[in-house]
Design a protein around this motif. Structure first.
Motif, mmCIF file in Angstrom:
data_model
loop_
_atom_site.group_PDB
_atom_site.id
_atom_site.type_symbol
_atom_site.label_atom_id
_atom_site.label_comp_id
_atom_site.label_asym_id
_atom_site.label_seq_id
_atom_site.Cartn_x
_atom_site.Cartn_y
_atom_site.Cartn_z
ATOM 1 N N SER A 125 153.738 34.313 34.890
ATOM 2 C CA SER A 125 153.722 33.969 33.467
ATOM 3 C C SER A 125 153.979 32.490 33.221
ATOM 4 N N LEU A 156 148.960 40.146 30.986
ATOM 5 C CA LEU A 156 149.015 39.674 29.600
ATOM 6 C C LEU A 156 150.333 40.073 28.952
ATOM 7 N N GLU A 160 152.973 37.417 27.338
ATOM 8 C CA GLU A 160 153.403 37.465 25.938
ATOM 9 C C GLU A 160 154.911 37.637 25.821
ATOM 10 N N LYS A 161 155.497 38.374 26.724
ATOM 11 C CA LYS A 161 156.952 38.522 26.727
ATOM 12 C C LYS A 161 157.604 37.185 27.104
ATOM 13 N N GLN A 165 155.594 35.570 22.129
ATOM 14 C CA GLN A 165 154.605 35.648 21.051
ATOM 15 C C GLN A 165 153.378 36.401 21.540
ATOM 16 N N GLN A 166 152.659 36.963 20.584
ATOM 17 C CA GLN A 166 151.404 37.630 20.924
ATOM 18 C C GLN A 166 150.278 36.617 20.848
ATOM 19 N N ILE A 167 149.373 36.690 21.797
ATOM 20 C CA ILE A 167 148.207 35.819 21.787
ATOM 21 C C ILE A 167 147.148 36.519 20.944
#
Length: 173
Positions: A125, A156, A160-161, A165-167
């Motif tokens: 990540s 993914l 995001e974690k 945030q969410q992409i």
């Protein structure tokens, strides 16, 4: 010890507020078409396309070159002088799309890079943050697209974690 001082270092994750992130979901075999579409339709001055392996780097350079894209590869199997010449060609506009492994994810600053495209989702990540940080530097705007195949979904979720945030998902026009 006399007057000891305790120093604590805290890790911060920042993805750059001037980098527009997006996710493009595709079937496993449609990644090349999605990449070609992004390069064709968007106002790309220069782009870095990240892949996972040296072999993928070589293959993708060949595939894009066959489509008329001015592409070059940058991976760990190149000696340092050849890497430097490739970066110089990118800076001078002789190369528009650099296909790279994570060897280019840190320390590379080329002002004309408008797009970073994760053709392969990174294994770690933290590498995502380093990859997308190649664009949107020095208060310039940047675009970071991740082309996601179904088998990369767990990576993914981890990214995001990690970035908290969410992409956002976007469709290709």
């Amino acid at each position: 010890l006399v007057n000891p001082v305790k120093v604590a270092i805290e890790s911060r994750t920042t993805t750059g507020e001037n980098i527009e992130q997006r996710l493009v979901r595709v079937d496993g075999g449609a990644k090349l078409e999605a990449l070609a579409r992004i390069l064709e339709v968007e106002p790309v001055d220069a782009a870095i396309v990240f892949v996972r392996t040296r072999a993928a780097c070589t293959t993708l350079v060949e595939q894009l070159t066959a489509r008329g894209v001015n592409a070059a590869g940058l991976s760990g199997d190149l000696d340092q002088s050849l890497r430097e010449r490739t970066i110089t060609r990118l800076k001078r506009g002789k190369v528009d799309v650099l296909i790279a492994t994570d060897v280019a994810a840190r320390g590379l600053d080329v002002p004309r890079i408008t797009h970073v495209i994760n053709y392969d989702v990174p294994e770690h990540s933290e590498d995502y943050v380093h990859r997308i940080g190649r664009t949107g530097r020095a208060q310039r705007e940047g675009d970071a697209a991740t082309i996601l195949a179904p088998d990369e979904e767990s990576k993914l979720v981890a990214i995001e974690k990690f970035i908290d945030q969410q992409i956002p998902q976007r469709r290709l026009d």
